[in-house]
Design an enzyme around this catalytic site. Structure first.
Site, PDB file in Angstrom:
ATOM      1  N   GLY A  55       0.842  -1.193   0.000  1.00  0.00           N
ATOM      2  CA  GLY A  55       0.000   0.000   0.000  1.00  0.00           C
ATOM      3  C   GLY A  55       0.873   1.236   0.000  1.00  0.00           C
ATOM      4  O   GLY A  55       2.054   1.163   0.310  1.00  0.00           O
ATOM      5  N   TYR A  83       3.948  -3.201   2.531  1.00  0.00           N
ATOM      6  CA  TYR A  83       3.222  -2.527   3.628  1.00  0.00           C
ATOM      7  C   TYR A  83       2.587  -3.574   4.549  1.00  0.00           C
ATOM      8  O   TYR A  83       2.515  -3.394   5.757  1.00  0.00           O
ATOM      9  CB  TYR A  83       2.134  -1.623   3.043  1.00  0.00           C
ATOM     10  CG  TYR A  83       1.376  -0.806   4.070  1.00  0.00           C
ATOM     11  CD1 TYR A  83       1.847   0.425   4.487  1.00  0.00           C
ATOM     12  CD2 TYR A  83       0.183  -1.277   4.617  1.00  0.00           C
ATOM     13  CE1 TYR A  83       1.164   1.176   5.426  1.00  0.00           C
ATOM     14  CE2 TYR A  83      -0.521  -0.532   5.563  1.00  0.00           C
ATOM     15  CZ  TYR A  83      -0.027   0.699   5.968  1.00  0.00           C
ATOM     16  OH  TYR A  83      -0.714   1.441   6.901  1.00  0.00           O
ATOM     17  N   SER A 224     -24.962  -8.075 -25.671  1.00  0.00           N
ATOM     18  CA  SER A 224     -24.368  -7.010 -26.489  1.00  0.00           C
ATOM     19  C   SER A 224     -23.524  -7.610 -27.595  1.00  0.00           C
ATOM     20  O   SER A 224     -23.076  -6.903 -28.485  1.00  0.00           O
ATOM     21  CB  SER A 224     -23.495  -6.128 -25.613  1.00  0.00           C
ATOM     22  OG  SER A 224     -22.354  -6.861 -25.211  1.00  0.00           O
ATOM     23  N   GLY A 225     -23.278  -8.909 -27.493  1.00  0.00           N
ATOM     24  CA  GLY A 225     -22.374  -9.535 -28.457  1.00  0.00           C
ATOM     25  C   GLY A 225     -20.955  -9.584 -27.922  1.00  0.00           C
ATOM     26  O   GLY A 225     -20.084 -10.226 -28.485  1.00  0.00           O
ATOM     27  N   GLY A 226     -20.690  -8.892 -26.807  1.00  0.00           N
ATOM     28  CA  GLY A 226     -19.367  -8.934 -26.185  1.00  0.00           C
ATOM     29  C   GLY A 226     -19.209 -10.226 -25.396  1.00  0.00           C
ATOM     30  O   GLY A 226     -20.188 -10.939 -25.145  1.00  0.00           O
ATOM     31  N   ILE A 227     -17.997 -10.479 -24.985  1.00  0.00           N
ATOM     32  CA  ILE A 227     -17.711 -11.754 -24.321  1.00  0.00           C
ATOM     33  C   ILE A 227     -18.424 -11.864 -22.957  1.00  0.00           C
ATOM     34  O   ILE A 227     -18.965 -12.916 -22.620  1.00  0.00           O
ATOM     35  CB  ILE A 227     -16.176 -11.976 -24.196  1.00  0.00           C
ATOM     36  CG1 ILE A 227     -15.836 -13.291 -23.505  1.00  0.00           C
ATOM     37  CG2 ILE A 227     -15.480 -10.853 -23.494  1.00  0.00           C
ATOM     38  CD1 ILE A 227     -15.830 -14.434 -24.412  1.00  0.00           C
ATOM     39  N   ASP A 228     -18.490 -10.770 -22.205  1.00  0.00           N
ATOM     40  CA  ASP A 228     -19.068 -10.865 -20.855  1.00  0.00           C
ATOM     41  C   ASP A 228     -20.553 -11.213 -20.905  1.00  0.00           C
ATOM     42  O   ASP A 228     -21.014 -12.123 -20.217  1.00  0.00           O
ATOM     43  CB  ASP A 228     -18.885  -9.559 -20.072  1.00  0.00           C
ATOM     44  CG  ASP A 228     -17.437  -9.131 -20.000  1.00  0.00           C
ATOM     45  OD1 ASP A 228     -16.570  -9.970 -20.287  1.00  0.00           O
ATOM     46  OD2 ASP A 228     -17.179  -7.960 -19.687  1.00  0.00           O
ATOM     47  N   SER A 229     -21.291 -10.473 -21.724  1.00  0.00           N
ATOM     48  CA  SER A 229     -22.732 -10.749 -21.742  1.00  0.00           C
ATOM     49  C   SER A 229     -23.011 -12.088 -22.411  1.00  0.00           C
ATOM     50  O   SER A 229     -23.952 -12.795 -22.040  1.00  0.00           O
ATOM     51  CB  SER A 229     -23.512  -9.616 -22.409  1.00  0.00           C
ATOM     52  OG  SER A 229     -23.235  -9.537 -23.785  1.00  0.00           O
ATOM     53  N   THR A 230     -22.172 -12.484 -23.365  1.00  0.00           N
ATOM     54  CA  THR A 230     -22.424 -13.761 -24.035  1.00  0.00           C
ATOM     55  C   THR A 230     -22.162 -14.936 -23.084  1.00  0.00           C
ATOM     56  O   THR A 230     -22.944 -15.896 -23.031  1.00  0.00           O
ATOM     57  CB  THR A 230     -21.549 -13.892 -25.301  1.00  0.00           C
ATOM     58  OG1 THR A 230     -21.749 -12.729 -26.093  1.00  0.00           O
ATOM     59  CG2 THR A 230     -21.912 -15.119 -26.101  1.00  0.00           C
ATOM     60  N   LYS A 369     -11.203 -11.094 -16.305  1.00  0.00           N
ATOM     61  CA  LYS A 369     -11.512 -11.203 -17.738  1.00  0.00           C
ATOM     62  C   LYS A 369     -10.947 -12.492 -18.369  1.00  0.00           C
ATOM     63  O   LYS A 369     -11.631 -13.163 -19.135  1.00  0.00           O
ATOM     64  CB  LYS A 369     -10.916  -9.979 -18.443  1.00  0.00           C
ATOM     65  CG  LYS A 369     -11.361  -9.830 -19.867  1.00  0.00           C
ATOM     66  CD  LYS A 369     -12.643  -9.068 -19.931  1.00  0.00           C
ATOM     67  CE  LYS A 369     -13.101  -8.798 -21.333  1.00  0.00           C
ATOM     68  NZ  LYS A 369     -14.346  -8.045 -21.333  1.00  0.00           N
TER      69      LYS A 369
END
Ligand code: XMP
Length: 513
Positions: A55, A83, A224-230, A369
């Site tokens: 930290g 720290y 959305s077609g993106g990896i996360d939502s898919t 991710k």
């Protein structure tokens, strides 16, 4: 089934996420919590080990984050890093002072003669990353020194009785050559943790969890077609089958072939996609708008309006799935970090407002991710899909500088398709973070077939990045640039000039708006 985690208490280091990632790569489950969390909450999670991060503070500063000493008495092993080691020394009765010689960068670390069992992987003079302005002057009672560098006499310490360890260096970075072996040895041999956290296990557990949460109800997910939502959709579909509804809002701001590609991929995976054609309302509301922030706000709001209307039509739906990832969760709990100034107000499907009448399901909220990508593969997504470049929620709207018209959208779509096609034929495309075309708000003079032209300018962007936070320009070869330019000018009507963007982030951003 709940898994007892390795808990990482975050004292505000930029490297805290690295600790969690290194540990998960060993198939051991780890979670990050703010260091200020009451000790009772830490205990309730039944951790297998505690790791205290580095930290930016000094333990003797007013208001510096501290450690509840009772956490050293839980009977579970504790490892303090930088720290984290100093705060152990401080609360356990030692003395931390400003270092006579500060160390930043790679230094050589040597385990002491009276070696600790922790140093199996360390030879004398092993390179380690140091980054500290304070050091431990006096050890707390029960501790002895287990390693030093040329300039820091107490670079590691331990109390073997209580299994409390401290290292001044950062084992979580690649510059510390034996760092991963050290962490692995600590967790597997000292803490006696058997690795059992796999993506397959995560998948099974979350399918069960979604079923137990949603019960007989229905769940909707905005794709959305993106990896996360898919990946969210695939997981929910596996859990709920027909009680899962995937809605795709076509905002008219998509790239060429995007919707068709997504539909084809989902059909292969057996998932029905409900497409809502909302092109007209988006384009009407965006008409004449040039300001980037206004565009983003309009797109975000319109998305919510359309999505709410669609879900209301499906009255039976009570749950909404979102592709929230672990870094977003940590950011919102982190006491010391937190988002800095808003550079751009991002719009994602993940940012749906809480006022919608749904209960939330966020099955990716424990994942980074790269873990989402692995889960996607486990769920059957083809590599081509998993490795696709990110595409922003507001779509082509933020790559058309100035106002958005059907004509300008069509020009950008065609030019972008050429850039993608050419780059994807090259051997390095998988190493790029993003590559795309941008339509500039200027026209320039040219000459085509002996006639003067006065037409649009297209810029090409090609960047490398690890997480989108910073980016380097990837210089496309002159031959490739030449081919792209030639193809765009020859095939995209209305463009007579192509330029290449050579600005890194910072100071530029990846997207132009
Ligand atoms: P910038 O332009 O901020 O972009 O350097 C960093 C990364 O984020 C993506 N990006 C977005 N993604 N909604 C998204 O889902 C957004 O509003 C948005 N704006 C930028 C961008 O493509 C890059 O990968």
């Amino acid at each position: 089934m709940t898994i007892s985690p390795v808990l990482i208490l975050d004292f505000g280091s930029q490297l805290t996420q690295n600790i969690a990632r290194r540990i998960r790569e060993m198939e051991i489950y780890s979670e990050i919590l703010p260091a200020t969390l009451p000790a009772s909450e830490v205990r309730n999670r039944n951790p297998r080990a505690l790791i205290l991060s580095g930290g930016p503070s000094s333990v003797y500063e007013k208001g510096a984050p501290t450690l509840d000493p009772s956490l050293l008495e839980l009977g579970i092993p504790v490892l303090g890093i930088c720290y984290g080691m100093q705060i152990i020394a401080h609360v356990a009765g030692g003395r931390v002072e400003r270092a006579k010689v500060r160390e930043y960068g790679v230094h050589l670390f040597s385990p002491s003669q009276k070696a600790s069992s922790l140093w199996d992987s360390f030879r004398p003079a092993s390179p380690v990353l140091m980054s500290h302005g304070d050091w431990i002057q006096d050890l707390p009672k029960g501790f002895h020194v287990t390693g030093s560098t040329e300039t820091t006499p107490i670079a590691a310490m331990e109390d073997p009785e209580r299994k409390i360890y401290g290292v001044q260096f950062h084992p979580e970075v690649t510059q510390t050559v034996s760092g991963v072996d050290f962490l692995s040895h600590f967790l597997k041999d000292i803490c006696r943790i058997t690795p059992n956290w796999t993506i397959r296990g995560y998948l099974d557990r979350h399918v069960e969890e979604i079923r137990a949460t949603v019960k007989e109800d229905h769940l909707v997910c905005a794709l959305s077609g993106g990896i996360d939502s898919t990946v969210t959709a695939l997981l929910c579909y596996r859990a709920l089958g027909e009680r899962f509804h995937a809605i795709f809002v076509d905002n008219g701001l998509l790239r060429k072939g995007e919707l068709e590609g997504l539909q084809a991929d989902l059909t292969t995976l057996g998932i029905p996609l409900e497409v809502v054609d909302a092109k007209a309302i988006f384009l009407t509301r965006l008409k004449g708008v040039s300001d980037p922030e206004k565009k983003r706000k309009i797109i975000g709001k319109t998305f919510i309006d359309v999505f709410s209307k669609e879900t209301r039509k499906r009255g039976i739906v009570r749950y909404l799935a979102q592709g929230t990832l672990y870094p977003d969760v940590i950011e919102s709990v982190s006491t010391f970090g937190g988002p800095s100034t808003v550079i751009k107000s991002h719009h994602n499907v993940g940012g749906l407002p809480s006022r919608m009448p749904f209960k939330l399901v966020e099955p990716l909220r424990e994942l980074f991710k790269d873990e989402v990508r692995r889960l996607g593969r486990e769920l059957g997504l083809p590599d081509r899909f998993v490795n696709r470049q990110p595409f922003p929620g507001p779509g082509l709207a933020i790559r058309i500088l100035g106002s958005i018209t059907p004509e300008r959208l069509s020009i950008l779509r065609e030019a972008d398709a050429v850039v993608r096609d050419e780059v994807e034929k090259s051997p390095f495309s998988s190493e790029l973070w993003q590559y795309f075309a941008v339509l500039l708000p200027v026209k320039s003079v040219g000459v085509m077939g002996d006639a003067r032209t006065y037409e649009h300018v297209v810029a090409i962007r090609s960047v490398r990045s690890v997480d989108g936070m910073t980016a380097d320009v990837h210089y496309l070869t002159p031959e490739l640039l030449g081919r792209i330019s030639h193809r765009i000018i020859a095939s995209v009507e209305g463009v007579n000039r192509v330029v290449f963007d050579i600005s890194p982030k910072p100071p530029a951003t990846i997207e132009w708006e």
